[in-house]
Design an enzyme around this catalytic site. Sequence first.
Site, PDB file in Angstrom:
ATOM      1  N   SER A 142       0.881  -1.170   0.000  1.00  0.00           N
ATOM      2  CA  SER A 142       0.000   0.000   0.000  1.00  0.00           C
ATOM      3  C   SER A 142       0.919   1.220   0.000  1.00  0.00           C
ATOM      4  O   SER A 142       2.075   1.111   0.432  1.00  0.00           O
ATOM      5  CB  SER A 142      -0.861   0.009   1.277  1.00  0.00           C
ATOM      6  OG  SER A 142      -1.430   1.292   1.490  1.00  0.00           O
ATOM      7  N   TYR A 155      -1.942  -0.796  10.393  1.00  0.00           N
ATOM      8  CA  TYR A 155      -1.994  -1.097   8.956  1.00  0.00           C
ATOM      9  C   TYR A 155      -0.707  -0.632   8.270  1.00  0.00           C
ATOM     10  O   TYR A 155      -0.082  -1.380   7.499  1.00  0.00           O
ATOM     11  CB  TYR A 155      -3.221  -0.411   8.349  1.00  0.00           C
ATOM     12  CG  TYR A 155      -3.430  -0.704   6.885  1.00  0.00           C
ATOM     13  CD1 TYR A 155      -3.934  -1.930   6.465  1.00  0.00           C
ATOM     14  CD2 TYR A 155      -3.119   0.244   5.908  1.00  0.00           C
ATOM     15  CE1 TYR A 155      -4.130  -2.204   5.113  1.00  0.00           C
ATOM     16  CE2 TYR A 155      -3.314  -0.015   4.564  1.00  0.00           C
ATOM     17  CZ  TYR A 155      -3.817  -1.243   4.166  1.00  0.00           C
ATOM     18  OH  TYR A 155      -4.001  -1.508   2.828  1.00  0.00           O
TER      19      TYR A 155
HETATM   20  N1  LIG Z   1      -8.829  -0.734  -1.086  1.00  0.00           N
HETATM   21  C1  LIG Z   1      -7.812   0.081  -0.879  1.00  0.00           C
HETATM   22  O1  LIG Z   1      -7.957   1.308  -0.843  1.00  0.00           O
HETATM   23  C2  LIG Z   1      -6.421  -0.490  -0.699  1.00  0.00           C
HETATM   24  C3  LIG Z   1      -5.345   0.403  -0.747  1.00  0.00           C
HETATM   25  C4  LIG Z   1      -4.052  -0.080  -0.603  1.00  0.00           C
HETATM   26  C5  LIG Z   1      -3.843  -1.422  -0.418  1.00  0.00           C
HETATM   27  N2  LIG Z   1      -4.912  -2.268  -0.367  1.00  0.00           N
HETATM   28  C6  LIG Z   1      -4.617  -3.675  -0.148  1.00  0.00           C
HETATM   29  O2  LIG Z   1      -5.156  -4.434  -1.213  1.00  0.00           O
HETATM   30  C7  LIG Z   1      -5.398  -5.764  -0.790  1.00  0.00           C
HETATM   31  C8  LIG Z   1      -6.781  -6.187  -1.221  1.00  0.00           C
HETATM   32  O3  LIG Z   1      -7.722  -5.373  -0.531  1.00  0.00           O
HETATM   33  P1  LIG Z   1      -9.134  -4.945  -1.153  1.00  0.00           P
HETATM   34  O4  LIG Z   1      -9.150  -3.481  -1.156  1.00  0.00           O
HETATM   35  O5  LIG Z   1      -9.406  -5.708  -2.386  1.00  0.00           O
HETATM   36  O6  LIG Z   1     -10.062  -5.400   0.071  1.00  0.00           O
HETATM   37  P2  LIG Z   1     -11.309  -6.411   0.169  1.00  0.00           P
HETATM   38  O7  LIG Z   1     -11.676  -6.396   1.611  1.00  0.00           O
HETATM   39  O8  LIG Z   1     -12.316  -6.059  -0.857  1.00  0.00           O
HETATM   40  O9  LIG Z   1     -10.681  -7.827  -0.221  1.00  0.00           O
HETATM   41  C9  LIG Z   1      -9.757  -8.482   0.610  1.00  0.00           C
HETATM   42  C10 LIG Z   1      -9.956  -9.968   0.475  1.00  0.00           C
HETATM   43  O10 LIG Z   1      -8.956 -10.624   1.296  1.00  0.00           O
HETATM   44  C11 LIG Z   1      -9.586 -11.671   2.004  1.00  0.00           C
HETATM   45  N3  LIG Z   1      -8.844 -11.957   3.230  1.00  0.00           N
HETATM   46  C12 LIG Z   1      -8.644 -11.116   4.274  1.00  0.00           C
HETATM   47  N4  LIG Z   1      -7.955 -11.730   5.229  1.00  0.00           N
HETATM   48  C13 LIG Z   1      -7.720 -12.999   4.808  1.00  0.00           C
HETATM   49  C14 LIG Z   1      -7.066 -14.119   5.355  1.00  0.00           C
HETATM   50  N5  LIG Z   1      -6.527 -14.062   6.585  1.00  0.00           N
HETATM   51  N6  LIG Z   1      -6.992 -15.256   4.644  1.00  0.00           N
HETATM   52  C15 LIG Z   1      -7.551 -15.332   3.419  1.00  0.00           C
HETATM   53  N7  LIG Z   1      -8.207 -14.300   2.846  1.00  0.00           N
HETATM   54  C16 LIG Z   1      -8.292 -13.149   3.522  1.00  0.00           C
HETATM   55  C17 LIG Z   1     -10.983 -11.157   2.300  1.00  0.00           C
HETATM   56  O11 LIG Z   1     -11.889 -12.217   2.618  1.00  0.00           O
HETATM   57  C18 LIG Z   1     -11.326 -10.435   1.014  1.00  0.00           C
HETATM   58  O12 LIG Z   1     -11.948 -11.293   0.073  1.00  0.00           O
HETATM   59  C19 LIG Z   1      -5.163  -5.768   0.728  1.00  0.00           C
HETATM   60  O13 LIG Z   1      -3.886  -6.293   1.009  1.00  0.00           O
HETATM   61  C20 LIG Z   1      -5.239  -4.309   1.081  1.00  0.00           C
HETATM   62  O14 LIG Z   1      -4.518  -4.016   2.261  1.00  0.00           O
HETATM   63  C21 LIG Z   1      -6.180  -1.846  -0.515  1.00  0.00           C
END
Ligand SMILES: NC(=O)c1ccc[n+]([C@@H]2O[C@H](COP(=O)([O-])OP(=O)(O)OC[C@H]3O[C@@H](n4cnc5c(N)ncnc54)[C@H](O)[C@@H]3O)[C@@H](O)[C@H]2O)c1
Length: 252
Positions: A142, A155
Amino acid sequence: MATLRSLMLEGRRILITGAASGIGRAAAELFAGYGAKLLLIDRDEKVADVASGITGAQAAILDITDAAAFNDALNAFGTLDGAFNNAGIEGMEGRMVPITAYPDDEFRRVLQVNTQGLWHCLKAELMMMQNAGRGAIVNTASVMGWLGAPGLAAYSASKHAVVGLTRSAALEAAPQSVRINAVLPGAVATPMLTERGFKANPEFAEGAAKAHPMGRIAQPEEVAEAAAWLLSDKASFVTGQCLAVDGGLSAQ
Ligand SMILES: NC(=O)c1ccc[n+]([C@@H]2O[C@H](COP(=O)([O-])OP(=O)(O)OC[C@H]3O[C@@H](n4cnc5c(N)ncnc54)[C@H](O)[C@@H]3O)[C@@H](O)[C@H]2O)c1
């Protein structure tokens, strides 16, 4: 040109964690379109629905903090050309909470999933790929892996660790031609943000688009495209890098 793009991941066996939602789900659909054979992993059983919509994709419902379950799924998949270690949590259901009020258990949980969970996956993938003498891994960090953020210390700490793991793993695996990079998204329109973060912090919802120089937040497909490129041979001499996908946020 369209043909070349569609061949980008042709025949590559790639696993994606966090594939039930958001960026992981978008990556599943995109990578399949580029010809990859997928193993989709998530603790949410909706990952089975995502897999059933993609020809040849397999699903494994497991928590990435369970190293034994992950290893079993990986061994059952057999060979591995690429891995997108993307599963993660924000902590506190998206609420921004200062360190002095942040529960210790929640700090542990965020690091357990985002850092230690990814560590387990990375370790198993590296063993397989270093033995094979080829492979590519992309970790989802991130921009909070480069920057501090009030109310998001756990985070941010967990994602700084992902940056460190990415660089160190890249140096260890370079002699075996295994590449490891990270994508660093800014704000992305996924349930993490739109269903939790923005609801818990309405003031953040108002300011998020403006905080990015391009004046908007990302769509999950835009992050998935960067990961696809890093996993493909088009990035054949790129390793140990952090690619921000943030509309210019971290360039300020
Ligand atoms: N959305 C944002 O703004 C953003 C920004 C920067 C980074 N990210 C990162 O992107 C990645 C994806 O996030 P997203 O935005 O798609 O969120 P999201 O919540 O839509 O999807 C995350 C997925 O990960 C799964 N997950 C969580 N913990 C888990 C575990 N212990 N074992 C197996 N599966 C697990 C959840 O069930 C979910 O399906 C994450 O690492 C998040 O930190 C997101």
